[in-house]
Design a protein around this motif. Structure first.
Motif, PDB file in Angstrom:
ATOM      1  N   ARG A   1      34.019  17.620 -26.537  1.00 51.61           N
ATOM      2  CA  ARG A   1      34.870  16.497 -26.161  1.00 51.61           C
ATOM      3  C   ARG A   1      34.054  15.195 -26.068  1.00 51.61           C
ATOM      4  O   ARG A   1      34.467  14.139 -26.553  1.00 51.61           O
ATOM      5  N   LEU A   2      32.880  15.291 -25.454  1.00 53.54           N
ATOM      6  CA  LEU A   2      32.034  14.104 -25.319  1.00 53.54           C
ATOM      7  C   LEU A   2      31.524  13.644 -26.679  1.00 53.54           C
ATOM      8  O   LEU A   2      31.523  12.459 -27.001  1.00 53.54           O
ATOM      9  N   ARG A   3      31.086  14.625 -27.476  1.00 47.78           N
ATOM     10  CA  ARG A   3      30.571  14.313 -28.812  1.00 47.78           C
ATOM     11  C   ARG A   3      31.627  13.587 -29.642  1.00 47.78           C
ATOM     12  O   ARG A   3      31.331  12.613 -30.327  1.00 47.78           O
ATOM     13  N   SER A   4      32.859  14.063 -29.556  1.00 47.28           N
ATOM     14  CA  SER A   4      33.939  13.473 -30.355  1.00 47.28           C
ATOM     15  C   SER A   4      34.214  12.032 -29.940  1.00 47.28           C
ATOM     16  O   SER A   4      34.815  11.273 -30.690  1.00 47.28           O
ATOM     17  N   ARG A   5      33.769  11.670 -28.747  1.00 48.72           N
ATOM     18  CA  ARG A   5      33.963  10.294 -28.277  1.00 48.72           C
ATOM     19  C   ARG A   5      32.692   9.463 -28.415  1.00 48.72           C
ATOM     20  O   ARG A   5      32.594   8.368 -27.866  1.00 48.72           O
ATOM     21  N   GLY A   6      31.717  10.003 -29.116  1.00 52.51           N
ATOM     22  CA  GLY A   6      30.502   9.241 -29.380  1.00 52.51           C
ATOM     23  C   GLY A   6      29.539   9.157 -28.216  1.00 52.51           C
ATOM     24  O   GLY A   6      28.658   8.294 -28.180  1.00 52.51           O
ATOM     25  N   ILE A   7      29.707  10.023 -27.238  1.00 49.71           N
ATOM     26  CA  ILE A   7      28.796  10.033 -26.091  1.00 49.71           C
ATOM     27  C   ILE A   7      27.454  10.621 -26.517  1.00 49.71           C
ATOM     28  O   ILE A   7      27.398  11.637 -27.217  1.00 49.71           O
ATOM     29  N   ARG A   8      26.380   9.967 -26.095  1.00 53.27           N
ATOM     30  CA  ARG A   8      25.036  10.427 -26.475  1.00 53.27           C
ATOM     31  C   ARG A   8      24.599  11.578 -25.570  1.00 53.27           C
ATOM     32  O   ARG A   8      24.545  11.438 -24.348  1.00 53.27           O
ATOM     33  N   LEU A   9      24.281  12.697 -26.212  1.00 45.27           N
ATOM     34  CA  LEU A   9      23.876  13.890 -25.475  1.00 45.27           C
ATOM     35  C   LEU A   9      22.382  14.128 -25.631  1.00 45.27           C
ATOM     36  O   LEU A   9      21.820  13.909 -26.700  1.00 45.27           O
ATOM     37  N   ILE A  10      21.739  14.583 -24.572  1.00 45.75           N
ATOM     38  CA  ILE A  10      20.342  15.016 -24.677  1.00 45.75           C
ATOM     39  C   ILE A  10      20.302  16.441 -25.208  1.00 45.75           C
ATOM     40  O   ILE A  10      19.481  16.773 -26.067  1.00 45.75           O
ATOM     41  N   ASP A  11      21.202  17.277 -24.706  1.00 45.36           N
ATOM     42  CA  ASP A  11      21.304  18.663 -25.189  1.00 45.36           C
ATOM     43  C   ASP A  11      22.586  18.817 -25.991  1.00 45.36           C
ATOM     44  O   ASP A  11      23.684  18.647 -25.464  1.00 45.36           O
ATOM     45  N   GLU A  12      22.431  19.128 -27.267  1.00 49.41           N
ATOM     46  CA  GLU A  12      23.606  19.314 -28.120  1.00 49.41           C
ATOM     47  C   GLU A  12      24.279  20.660 -27.842  1.00 49.41           C
ATOM     48  O   GLU A  12      25.468  20.831 -28.085  1.00 49.41           O
ATOM     49  N   VAL A  13      23.476  21.611 -27.378  1.00 51.96           N
ATOM     50  CA  VAL A  13      24.028  22.935 -27.061  1.00 51.96           C
ATOM     51  C   VAL A  13      23.584  23.321 -25.652  1.00 51.96           C
ATOM     52  O   VAL A  13      22.508  22.926 -25.194  1.00 51.96           O
ATOM     53  N   PRO A  14      24.408  24.105 -24.969  1.00 53.45           N
ATOM     54  CA  PRO A  14      24.051  24.543 -23.614  1.00 53.45           C
ATOM     55  C   PRO A  14      22.752  25.350 -23.621  1.00 53.45           C
ATOM     56  O   PRO A  14      22.473  26.077 -24.570  1.00 53.45           O
ATOM     57  N   ARG A  15      21.958  25.192 -22.552  1.00 50.52           N
ATOM     58  CA  ARG A  15      20.732  25.979 -22.420  1.00 50.52           C
ATOM     59  C   ARG A  15      20.630  26.491 -20.993  1.00 50.52           C
ATOM     60  O   ARG A  15      21.299  25.965 -20.089  1.00 50.52           O
ATOM     61  N   PRO A  16      19.789  27.508 -20.771  1.00 46.60           N
ATOM     62  CA  PRO A  16      19.675  28.070 -19.417  1.00 46.60           C
ATOM     63  C   PRO A  16      19.051  27.064 -18.453  1.00 46.60           C
ATOM     64  O   PRO A  16      18.070  26.402 -18.797  1.00 46.60           O
ATOM     65  N   GLY A  17      19.626  26.941 -17.274  1.00 47.47           N
ATOM     66  CA  GLY A  17      19.103  26.052 -16.243  1.00 47.47           C
ATOM     67  C   GLY A  17      18.885  26.822 -14.953  1.00 47.47           C
ATOM     68  O   GLY A  17      18.862  28.060 -14.952  1.00 47.47           O
ATOM     69  N   ALA A  18      18.743  26.076 -13.860  1.00 41.77           N
ATOM     70  CA  ALA A  18      18.571  26.717 -12.559  1.00 41.77           C
ATOM     71  C   ALA A  18      19.858  27.420 -12.148  1.00 41.77           C
ATOM     72  O   ALA A  18      20.920  27.221 -12.746  1.00 41.77           O
ATOM     73  N   GLU A  19      19.769  28.233 -11.146  1.00 40.74           N
ATOM     74  CA  GLU A  19      20.925  28.920 -10.551  1.00 40.74           C
ATOM     75  C   GLU A  19      21.657  29.804 -11.556  1.00 40.74           C
ATOM     76  O   GLU A  19      22.862  29.988 -11.464  1.00 40.74           O
ATOM     77  N   ASN A  20      20.923  30.316 -12.526  1.00 36.31           N
ATOM     78  CA  ASN A  20      21.518  31.244 -13.478  1.00 36.31           C
ATOM     79  C   ASN A  20      22.722  30.632 -14.206  1.00 36.31           C
ATOM     80  O   ASN A  20      23.703  31.309 -14.490  1.00 36.31           O
ATOM     81  N   ALA A  21      22.617  29.348 -14.488  1.00 36.07           N
ATOM     82  CA  ALA A  21      23.740  28.639 -15.094  1.00 36.07           C
ATOM     83  C   ALA A  21      23.347  28.137 -16.478  1.00 36.07           C
ATOM     84  O   ALA A  21      22.171  28.093 -16.832  1.00 36.07           O
ATOM     85  N   LEU A  22      24.351  27.774 -17.265  1.00 36.52           N
ATOM     86  CA  LEU A  22      24.104  27.050 -18.501  1.00 36.52           C
ATOM     87  C   LEU A  22      24.220  25.568 -18.198  1.00 36.52           C
ATOM     88  O   LEU A  22      25.100  25.150 -17.438  1.00 36.52           O
ATOM     89  N   VAL A  23      23.324  24.780 -18.791  1.00 31.48           N
ATOM     90  CA  VAL A  23      23.339  23.348 -18.513  1.00 31.48           C
ATOM     91  C   VAL A  23      23.169  22.548 -19.799  1.00 31.48           C
ATOM     92  O   VAL A  23      22.673  23.060 -20.819  1.00 31.48           O
ATOM     93  N   ALA A  24      23.574  21.288 -19.744  1.00 32.81           N
ATOM     94  CA  ALA A  24      23.304  20.328 -20.813  1.00 32.81           C
ATOM     95  C   ALA A  24      23.294  18.947 -20.178  1.00 32.81           C
ATOM     96  O   ALA A  24      24.090  18.672 -19.278  1.00 32.81           O
ATOM     97  N   PHE A  25      22.382  18.102 -20.645  1.00 39.84           N
ATOM     98  CA  PHE A  25      22.261  16.763 -20.076  1.00 39.84           C
ATOM     99  C   PHE A  25      22.913  15.722 -20.981  1.00 39.84           C
ATOM    100  O   PHE A  25      22.781  15.790 -22.204  1.00 39.84           O
ATOM    101  N   VAL A  26      23.580  14.773 -20.347  1.00 39.45           N
ATOM    102  CA  VAL A  26      24.135  13.612 -21.033  1.00 39.45           C
ATOM    103  C   VAL A  26      23.142  12.474 -20.872  1.00 39.45           C
ATOM    104  O   VAL A  26      22.571  12.282 -19.789  1.00 39.45           O
ATOM    105  N   HIS A  27      22.906  11.721 -21.940  1.00 39.02           N
ATOM    106  CA  HIS A  27      21.931  10.625 -21.867  1.00 39.02           C
ATOM    107  C   HIS A  27      22.421   9.518 -20.924  1.00 39.02           C
ATOM    108  O   HIS A  27      23.596   9.136 -20.984  1.00 39.02           O
ATOM    109  N   PRO A  28      21.509   9.009 -20.081  1.00 40.77           N
ATOM    110  CA  PRO A  28      21.914   7.935 -19.150  1.00 40.77           C
ATOM    111  C   PRO A  28      22.503   6.713 -19.863  1.00 40.77           C
ATOM    112  O   PRO A  28      23.329   6.009 -19.289  1.00 40.77           O
ATOM    113  N   ALA A  29      22.096   6.493 -21.108  1.00 39.28           N
ATOM    114  CA  ALA A  29      22.612   5.332 -21.842  1.00 39.28           C
ATOM    115  C   ALA A  29      24.125   5.434 -22.030  1.00 39.28           C
ATOM    116  O   ALA A  29      24.812   4.420 -22.169  1.00 39.28           O
TER     117      ALA A  29
END
Ligand code: ZN
Length: 136
Positions: free
Chosen positions: A92-120
């Motif tokens: 959804r974010l990609r389709s709106r041109g939002i800049r992502l740091i992680d294009e695909v989910p990756r393992p993060g803390a708390e046994n969760a999947l995470v992805a970061f959105v660029h502050p810009a």
């Protein structure tokens, strides 16, 4: 779509000094400590009733947290929003041109999947999106 504030990440330069403030001075409790090896980070979750505080300690000089502290000093690092379907949210974010740091989910803390959105694309705030293992 809905999102819940899961935690606020704080980059610390010295864990000892941070613990002296949050635990010893404020009387809060570090409830969980977790190593995120892929990020060279140790995360210490402090319970404050609702969303947690996450004290982030670099475990190597190449850690993103070490670089952050070098550049800007310790301080607010990211906010984490929990979503039900991370892949769909990224699409959804990609389709709106939002800049992502992680294009695909990756393992993060708390046994969760995470992805970061660029502050810009997030008004100067590093936004971590998180999906807990069982969608909760
Ligand atoms: Zn975090």
């Amino acid at each position: 779509m809905k999102a819940v504030l899961d935690h606020v990440g704080i980059a610390v330069a010295s864990l000892e000094a941070a613990v002296a403030f949050y635990r010893d001075a404020l009387g809060l409790e570090i409830e969980v400590t977790e190593e995120v090896e892929s990020q060279h980070v140790r995360a210490h979750f402090v319970g404050v009733g609702g969303p947690a505080l996450e004290l982030l300690e670099a475990t190597s000089d190449t850690s993103p947290i070490a670089r952050f502290v070098d550049r800007r000093g310790p301080g607010l690092h990211h906010i984490t929003l929990r979503v039900d379907d991370l892949a769909a949210t990224l699409e959804r974010l990609r389709s709106r041109g939002i800049r992502l740091i992680d294009e695909v989910p990756r393992p993060g803390a708390e046994n969760a999947l995470v992805a970061f959105v660029h502050p810009a694309s997030a008004h100067g705030v590093l936004v971590e999106l998180q999906q807990k293992e069982h969608g909760g």
